[in-house]
Write a protein that holds these residues in place. Sequence first.
Motif, PDB file in Angstrom:
ATOM      1  N   ILE A  31       0.850  -1.192   0.000  1.00  0.00           N
ATOM      2  CA  ILE A  31       0.000   0.000   0.000  1.00  0.00           C
ATOM      3  C   ILE A  31       0.880   1.234   0.000  1.00  0.00           C
ATOM      4  N   SER A  32       0.617   2.122  -0.961  1.00  0.00           N
ATOM      5  CA  SER A  32       1.250   3.437  -0.984  1.00  0.00           C
ATOM      6  C   SER A  32       0.264   4.420  -0.359  1.00  0.00           C
ATOM      7  N   TRP A  33       0.610   4.922   0.823  1.00  0.00           N
ATOM      8  CA  TRP A  33      -0.287   5.818   1.554  1.00  0.00           C
ATOM      9  C   TRP A  33      -0.085   7.246   1.037  1.00  0.00           C
ATOM     10  N   ARG A  34      -1.173   7.887   0.573  1.00  0.00           N
ATOM     11  CA  ARG A  34      -1.071   9.190  -0.085  1.00  0.00           C
ATOM     12  C   ARG A  34      -1.964  10.219   0.637  1.00  0.00           C
ATOM     13  N   PRO A  35      -1.429  10.956   1.587  1.00  0.00           N
ATOM     14  CA  PRO A  35      -2.223  11.963   2.302  1.00  0.00           C
ATOM     15  C   PRO A  35      -2.698  13.081   1.369  1.00  0.00           C
ATOM     16  N   ILE A  36      -3.934  13.519   1.600  1.00  0.00           N
ATOM     17  CA  ILE A  36      -4.536  14.613   0.823  1.00  0.00           C
ATOM     18  C   ILE A  36      -5.337  15.512   1.773  1.00  0.00           C
ATOM     19  N   LEU A  37      -5.837  16.609   1.220  1.00  0.00           N
ATOM     20  CA  LEU A  37      -6.796  17.457   1.937  1.00  0.00           C
ATOM     21  C   LEU A  37      -8.132  17.377   1.213  1.00  0.00           C
ATOM     22  N   VAL A  38      -9.077  16.692   1.834  1.00  0.00           N
ATOM     23  CA  VAL A  38     -10.344  16.456   1.139  1.00  0.00           C
ATOM     24  C   VAL A  38     -11.141  17.755   0.962  1.00  0.00           C
ATOM     25  N   GLY A  39     -10.926  18.727   1.862  1.00  0.00           N
ATOM     26  CA  GLY A  39     -11.602  20.018   1.677  1.00  0.00           C
ATOM     27  C   GLY A  39     -11.213  20.688   0.377  1.00  0.00           C
ATOM     28  N   GLY A  40      -9.953  20.524  -0.019  1.00  0.00           N
ATOM     29  CA  GLY A  40      -9.496  21.075  -1.293  1.00  0.00           C
ATOM     30  C   GLY A  40     -10.205  20.426  -2.467  1.00  0.00           C
ATOM     31  N   ILE A  41     -10.493  19.141  -2.342  1.00  0.00           N
ATOM     32  CA  ILE A  41     -11.227  18.427  -3.386  1.00  0.00           C
ATOM     33  C   ILE A  41     -12.671  18.929  -3.456  1.00  0.00           C
ATOM     34  N   PHE A  42     -13.304  19.056  -2.280  1.00  0.00           N
ATOM     35  CA  PHE A  42     -14.686  19.531  -2.258  1.00  0.00           C
ATOM     36  C   PHE A  42     -14.779  20.933  -2.865  1.00  0.00           C
ATOM     37  N   ASN A  43     -13.830  21.777  -2.521  1.00  0.00           N
ATOM     38  CA  ASN A  43     -13.835  23.148  -3.050  1.00  0.00           C
ATOM     39  C   ASN A  43     -13.685  23.161  -4.564  1.00  0.00           C
ATOM     40  N   SER A  44     -12.877  22.241  -5.080  1.00  0.00           N
ATOM     41  CA  SER A  44     -12.543  22.270  -6.504  1.00  0.00           C
ATOM     42  C   SER A  44     -13.530  21.507  -7.386  1.00  0.00           C
ATOM     43  N   VAL A  45     -13.891  20.289  -6.983  1.00  0.00           N
ATOM     44  CA  VAL A  45     -14.665  19.448  -7.902  1.00  0.00           C
ATOM     45  C   VAL A  45     -15.935  18.846  -7.308  1.00  0.00           C
ATOM     46  N   ASN A  46     -16.152  18.985  -5.988  1.00  0.00           N
ATOM     47  CA  ASN A  46     -17.312  18.316  -5.392  1.00  0.00           C
ATOM     48  C   ASN A  46     -17.994  19.183  -4.327  1.00  0.00           C
ATOM     49  N   PRO A  47     -18.452  20.390  -4.713  1.00  0.00           N
ATOM     50  CA  PRO A  47     -19.101  21.272  -3.729  1.00  0.00           C
ATOM     51  C   PRO A  47     -20.454  20.763  -3.246  1.00  0.00           C
ATOM     52  N   SER A  48     -20.976  19.704  -3.875  1.00  0.00           N
ATOM     53  CA  SER A  48     -22.272  19.161  -3.451  1.00  0.00           C
ATOM     54  C   SER A  48     -22.217  18.658  -2.011  1.00  0.00           C
ATOM     55  N   VAL A  49     -21.016  18.316  -1.533  1.00  0.00           N
ATOM     56  CA  VAL A  49     -20.866  17.860  -0.138  1.00  0.00           C
ATOM     57  C   VAL A  49     -21.303  18.961   0.819  1.00  0.00           C
ATOM     58  N   TYR A  50     -20.886  20.196   0.524  1.00  0.00           N
ATOM     59  CA  TYR A  50     -21.257  21.323   1.387  1.00  0.00           C
ATOM     60  C   TYR A  50     -22.765  21.571   1.332  1.00  0.00           C
ATOM     61  N   ALA A  51     -23.330  21.463   0.144  1.00  0.00           N
ATOM     62  CA  ALA A  51     -24.771  21.678  -0.013  1.00  0.00           C
ATOM     63  C   ALA A  51     -25.569  20.648   0.780  1.00  0.00           C
ATOM     64  N   SER A  52     -25.103  19.396   0.772  1.00  0.00           N
ATOM     65  CA  SER A  52     -25.837  18.354   1.494  1.00  0.00           C
ATOM     66  C   SER A  52     -25.705  18.529   3.005  1.00  0.00           C
ATOM     67  N   ARG A  53     -24.599  19.130   3.457  1.00  0.00           N
ATOM     68  CA  ARG A  53     -24.455  19.400   4.889  1.00  0.00           C
ATOM     69  C   ARG A  53     -25.368  20.534   5.327  1.00  0.00           C
ATOM     70  N   GLU A  54     -25.518  21.525   4.450  1.00  0.00           N
ATOM     71  CA  GLU A  54     -26.347  22.691   4.785  1.00  0.00           C
ATOM     72  C   GLU A  54     -27.828  22.355   4.747  1.00  0.00           C
ATOM     73  N   ALA A  55     -28.212  21.468   3.843  1.00  0.00           N
ATOM     74  CA  ALA A  55     -29.626  21.108   3.712  1.00  0.00           C
ATOM     75  C   ALA A  55     -29.759  19.590   3.617  1.00  0.00           C
ATOM     76  N   PRO A  56     -29.468  18.882   4.707  1.00  0.00           N
ATOM     77  CA  PRO A  56     -29.519  17.417   4.666  1.00  0.00           C
ATOM     78  C   PRO A  56     -30.942  16.886   4.482  1.00  0.00           C
ATOM     79  N   VAL A  57     -31.050  15.741   3.838  1.00  0.00           N
ATOM     80  CA  VAL A  57     -32.324  15.029   3.750  1.00  0.00           C
ATOM     81  C   VAL A  57     -32.466  14.242   5.062  1.00  0.00           C
ATOM     82  N   PRO A  58     -33.436  14.590   5.916  1.00  0.00           N
ATOM     83  CA  PRO A  58     -33.495  13.996   7.258  1.00  0.00           C
ATOM     84  C   PRO A  58     -33.486  12.471   7.278  1.00  0.00           C
ATOM     85  N   LEU A  59     -34.275  11.835   6.405  1.00  0.00           N
ATOM     86  CA  LEU A  59     -34.330  10.377   6.405  1.00  0.00           C
ATOM     87  C   LEU A  59     -32.992   9.772   5.988  1.00  0.00           C
TER      88      LEU A  59
END
Length: 202
Positions: A31-59
């Motif tokens: 295993i090659s362990w590769r540390p990253i910053l996932v916030g940088g990924i969310f900011n760049s290519v996956n901002p839907s994560v932030y949207a789902s945190r702000e308005a989660p589907v309760p169920l």
Amino acid sequence: MIEFFFDCSSPWTYLAFHNIQPIAKEFGAEISWRPILVGGIFNSVNPSVYASREAPVPLKARYQKKDLADWARSAGLAIKMPPTVFPVNSVKAMRGCIWLDKDMLPFARAVFEAYWGADKDISKDDVLTEICKSVGVDPQAFFAGISDQAIKDQLKANTDEVMARGGFGSPTIFVGKTDMYFGNDRMPLIREALARLKAQAA
């Protein structure tokens, strides 16, 4: 070769970090362990994560909490979701993994367990100091090391690389450079991929 791109701030990555190691051992895969910053990924290519945190589907949110607890039980891990501090700034911890390089595994495991198991704020210097001492790392050298520009640059480079290769979160796992898997629940598929490669090499 398995490449494991990871950020300790992710609960599913905590599980995958634990679960992938016996699979790799089973097939004799490194295993090659590769540390990253996932916030940088969310900011760049996956901002839907932030949207789902702000308005989660309760169920869905309620089920996800159960799902995480089920997976943690299956892995034999303690997990608190959400932690008291969530999301957490993991930049110092992830730079620490880069700085430790080949010796990062015990530190990364301790960071995961401190945050997800013991509900400690891994952004805090005193918590990181405690983690360093627990795994035999000199805290003074640690904090000096993670302030090095080359360490900061490598963490950013890893994060940019995983996005360039199609990744959109943590954990992102590659088998044989191009075969990508995302998340803890892909472990059965990773095992099958390793079995195929082993059969081809036989």
